[in-house]
Every structure is written in C-alpha cells, then in structure tokens.
Design a protein around this motif. Structure first.
Motif, PDB file in Angstrom:
ATOM      1  N   HIS A  69       0.832  -1.199   0.000  1.00 59.83           N
ATOM      2  CA  HIS A  69       0.000   0.000   0.000  1.00 59.83           C
ATOM      3  C   HIS A  69       0.872   1.256   0.000  1.00 59.83           C
ATOM      4  CE1 HIS A  69      -2.671  -3.099   1.569  1.00 59.83           C
ATOM      5  NE2 HIS A  69      -3.712  -2.323   1.310  1.00 59.83           N
ATOM      6  N   TYR A  92       1.020   4.082  -3.071  1.00 54.24           N
ATOM      7  CA  TYR A  92       0.562   5.453  -2.842  1.00 54.24           C
ATOM      8  C   TYR A  92       1.707   6.454  -2.955  1.00 54.24           C
ATOM      9  CZ  TYR A  92      -4.193   4.201  -1.497  1.00 54.24           C
ATOM     10  OH  TYR A  92      -5.488   3.773  -1.514  1.00 54.24           O
ATOM     11  N   LYS A 130      -3.347  10.395  -2.180  1.00 57.06           N
ATOM     12  CA  LYS A 130      -3.654  10.112  -0.789  1.00 57.06           C
ATOM     13  C   LYS A 130      -4.655   8.956  -0.725  1.00 57.06           C
ATOM     14  CE  LYS A 130      -1.368  13.571   1.168  1.00 57.06           C
ATOM     15  NZ  LYS A 130      -0.270  13.350   2.128  1.00 57.06           N
ATOM     16  N   PRO A 131      -4.533   8.083   0.275  1.00 57.61           N
ATOM     17  CA  PRO A 131      -5.463   6.944   0.372  1.00 57.61           C
ATOM     18  C   PRO A 131      -6.840   7.349   0.874  1.00 57.61           C
ATOM     19  CG  PRO A 131      -3.948   6.938   2.236  1.00 57.61           C
ATOM     20  CD  PRO A 131      -3.494   8.044   1.324  1.00 57.61           C
ATOM     21  N   ALA A 180      -5.997   2.476  -6.757  1.00 61.38           N
ATOM     22  CA  ALA A 180      -4.548   2.718  -6.755  1.00 61.38           C
ATOM     23  C   ALA A 180      -3.801   1.593  -7.461  1.00 61.38           C
ATOM     24  CB  ALA A 180      -4.049   2.870  -5.315  1.00 61.38           C
ATOM     25  N   ILE A 197       3.363   6.621   3.726  1.00 57.22           N
ATOM     26  CA  ILE A 197       3.106   7.165   2.384  1.00 57.22           C
ATOM     27  C   ILE A 197       3.785   8.522   2.181  1.00 57.22           C
ATOM     28  CG2 ILE A 197       0.923   5.944   2.168  1.00 57.22           C
ATOM     29  CD1 ILE A 197      -0.525   8.584   2.722  1.00 57.22           C
TER      30      ILE A 197
END
Length: 442
Positions: free
Chosen positions: A78, A82, A88-89, A142, A322
């Motif tokens: 993840h 990202y 941005k998640p 994503a 991230i």
C-alpha cells in the motif's frame, strides 16, 4: 544473521545470482531471516535504494526494517503504491460512504470497472473522478493506476530487486503488477498457498503455481512443537512442514462438547490455567460473533485484549509510510489526545527517515494492552503472529471449503507449545457438522 539452513541458503544464493523465483515458505519457517539474508547478499551488488522489500502489514515492515541496514526500501505494498502514484489513500469506511452516496455497493469499487453493469460502471467512474480531482484514491483504484503507469512507461523501475512477501493473499490486480515489474527487474515472490485466507477479498493462491518460474521451499517449522506440526500438517496441501528436532515437547488436543455453553466454560477453565503457565495465550475464532461472546465470557476475572488496541496507531504509521511529513496531520491521526504532545516531541527530535522506527518504539511504551492478558480475536486478526498457547474455538464454524481449511490451518499454526481445538455439537439451537474433525484427529 543466524546460520541459514540449506533451504534458506539456497534461496539466498538464487537471489544473489539475480534470478526470479517463488519461495513457498510454510509457518514458522524463518522467511524473515531468509529475506534479511537475501537483502544482505543483494546490497553487495546493488545500491540500497534499488532493493525493495514489500510486506503485507505495517508490523511486518517495522520488524524487517529493524533487521536491515538503513536505505533499503522496506514498506507495505500500500505504502509503495501510494508513494509512487502521489495520491492520498481513501479509507474503507469513507469509501463505504462514497458508495452509498453514489448509489452503488462498496464491493463495486473492488471490481474491475469493465465487469460492472453500464449504469453501475458510470456511477463508480464518476465517484472515482471526484476522488481523483482531489488526488485521493481507494486501494483497488490505486492498484489499477499503478499498473497502468507501469504499462505505459509513465512509471519506471529498472535493474531493481523486489522481494514481495505474502503473495498468497494477492489478487489478479497485484499479480499483473508483479508481471509488469518482472520485465526489467528481479522479482522474488514469497508466500504459502496453505495460508491464503483472503479469498473473499479476491486473493488467488493458485497463481503461485507459475509455469516456467523456479519454485523453492522452506519446510522446517521452527515455531511449533512436533505434535502441533504433525497435526496441522493434515490440513496442508502445498507444503508438508518438518518439525524442528530441537523443539521442546508440546501438547495438541481436540475436544468436542454437546453445547456451545459447555465449550465456552471449558475454554474459560483452560485459559485460567494457561495464563499462569505461558507468557502469551490466544483464543482464536472463525467468526467475529464467537470472538465477541468469548471476550465477554473470559473478561470476568481474566484480563482480555482484542485486535482493536493492537492497531490503535495504524493511521499514524500509514501516514508516515506514504510520505506524510506534516506533523500536525500525523498528530491528528493519533487516537489518544493525551499522547499527542509526547508524539510531537518524538517527531521533532527524530530525522524524518527514522520516524517509523521511532514511533514504533514510542507506541510500545504506551501500549494499554501490555499487561499479561489473553488475546481473543479471529484468525484473520493474528496474521503473522505466534503465541505460546492457542485455543481454536468453534471447530464447527470452519466451513467445508478450501478457504475454511486454510483458515483453520493458520489458526492452528499460530501455536508454539500448546494447541487445543474445540467445537460444539450444537450451536445457536442447531446441530453442527465437523468437516475437518477427521483430518486433525488421531
């Protein structure tokens, strides 16, 4: 690093030779130690920034980062994605609200858009466009964007080495990314099909059987006692584990009870004794409802903890992973206002590239579950963990499916010294079946 076994050394040597391969690593087989060995071998030939070690969880990333030299790219998949796509998640909870407002189901966001009905596809694409305008995206989106950027050449990795863990829980989108990365990079895929427990999220463990790609095995279980390995092996299909000949003796038993109440009473008595003998004790279930009920039953006189406190600082770790460097945003993600001042001090006194390890050490000192307590939760909540003693409750709730078998296998193989599997012949007023009883009984 401790001296590697023959199997571990074979994997390290193949990594050192620059080859692509799959490493099927069973429970307790020392895959983290092997990954560290691979990284040490690779950094003799590559720049540290060209080595990527990709884990499934933040906890696994932190543990691996502690064991390798600084500069190696260690992160969850993840965090990697990202960071590279510069979005941005969007959390699953927020995505659920967006789905509701868009008039679609949450699961529609997790499916390929071309597989959706026309009207649903239009609504999902509109919702995604709104998120994209704000540089925000959900994880499935994503994955698709990352794969597209790799395929078109907008994003390039060349001459790098990727060591990717827990690939048995990867879906078709992740495997497409693995294929794209392998074109110009070395790729090493680590996992165990017998421990794939996220089929409901799209995991395809069968994809680990890759024609034309070398496959190695780690088959020595250094975690569990002989009797636990032998009993859990009866559920394994991909790799039969070999117990460590130096492992101390252990105990593994299976008990059935006439009613659910009898089962819960037996668990309560067993746990009361176990917590005085072992440092770590867990009661694991297939379903959340049994975990909640057992937590309430056991919490009378026995300190109990569950999965939520364990992930209390996950939002903080996620933001740092991230690339978030705004201290105010990170503090806002801390769920305990009373801790924010001390967290701010840690962040201000530590170089940004060391924030993950510094925050991990800080969070351990503020762990409200650090007392000697019994963990109660689902098998899914303890992925990658181990306990001295494990009680697997609700044998009758593990479905007669390949995933039901694998989830039970994962639960049983969390145990180091003591394993007890229990079930009820009657639950919720209905007679129950035991599809895996014959397999795990002597």
């Amino acid at each position: 690093m401790n001296k590697a076994t023959k199997e571990q050394q074979a994997a390290i040597d193949l990594a050192d030779a620059g080859e692509d391969f799959i490493l099927k690593a069973g429970p307790g087989s020392g895959k983290t130690t092997t990954a560290v060995g691979m990284i040490e071998a690779l950094r003799e030939k590559k720049r540290r920034e060209d080595i990527f070690a990709i884990t499934y969880t933040n906890a696994a990333a932190i543990e691996l980062r502690r064991r390798v030299v600084p500069g190696i790219n260690v992160s969850t998949i993840h965090a990697l994605i990202y960071r590279e796509i510069r979005f941005k998640p969007v959390a699953e909870e927020e995505l659920g609200l967006l789905a509701t407002f868009a008039g679609v189901d949450l699961e529609d966001f997790h499916k390929p858009t071309e597989a959706l009905p026309r009207n649903t596809r239009r609504r999902v694409l509109v919702a995604r466009a709104k998120m994209a305008a704000e540089k925000r995206i959900d994880f499935h989106g994503a994955l698709m964007l990352f794969a597209d950027m790799l395929a078109t050449g907008e994003l390039k990795f060349e001459g790098c080495s990727f060591i990717i863990d827990e690939v048995q829980d990867s879906g078709a989108a992740e495997w497409e990314i693995f294929e794209l990365l392998s074109v110009s990079n070395q790729i090493i895929l680590i996992g165990d099909p017998d421990q794939s427990i996220y089929e409901f999220r799209g995991a395809v463990p069968e994809l680990m059987d890759r024609e034309g790609m070398k496959t190695l095995y780690l088959s020595m279980n250094f975690r569990s006692a002989d009797v636990i390995v032998q009993r859990s092996n009866r559920l394994a299909q991909s790799c039969q584990m070999v117990p460590d000949p130096m492992a101390p003796a252990g105990l593994a038993v299976v008990d059935l009870f006439d009613h659910q109440g009898d089962e819960f009473n037996a668990i309560q008595q067993a746990v009361a004794n176990l917590k005085n003998t072992f440092n770590s004790v867990a009661v694991l279930t297939r379903r959340n409802q049994e975990a909640s009920t057992l937590a309430a039953v056991l919490n009378v006189g026995i300190p109990v903890r569950g999965p939520k406190p364990r992930v209390r600082f996950d939002k903080v770790f996620e933001l740092i992973s991230i690339g978030e460097t705004n201290v105010r945003n990170i503090l806002r993600a801390c769920p305990f206002p009373d801790y924010r001042d001390s967290l701010a001090e840690v962040l201000e006194e530590t170089p940004v590239d060391q924030w993950i390890l510094a925050v991990d050490e800080w969070s351990r000192r503020r762990d409200p579950t650090a007392v000697r307590s019994v963990y109660v939760g689902t098998v899914h909540s303890v992925k990658g963990q181990e306990f001295d003693a494990v009680v697997v409750a609700g044998l009758d709730t593990f479905e007669d499916t390949s995933e039901g078998r694998r989830i039970l296998y994962v639960g049983m193989t969390r145990a180091k010294h003591y394993l007890r599997v229990v079930g009820s012949k009657e639950r919720e007023g209905k007679r129950r079946n035991f599809p895996w009883l014959a397999a795990i009984s002597y």
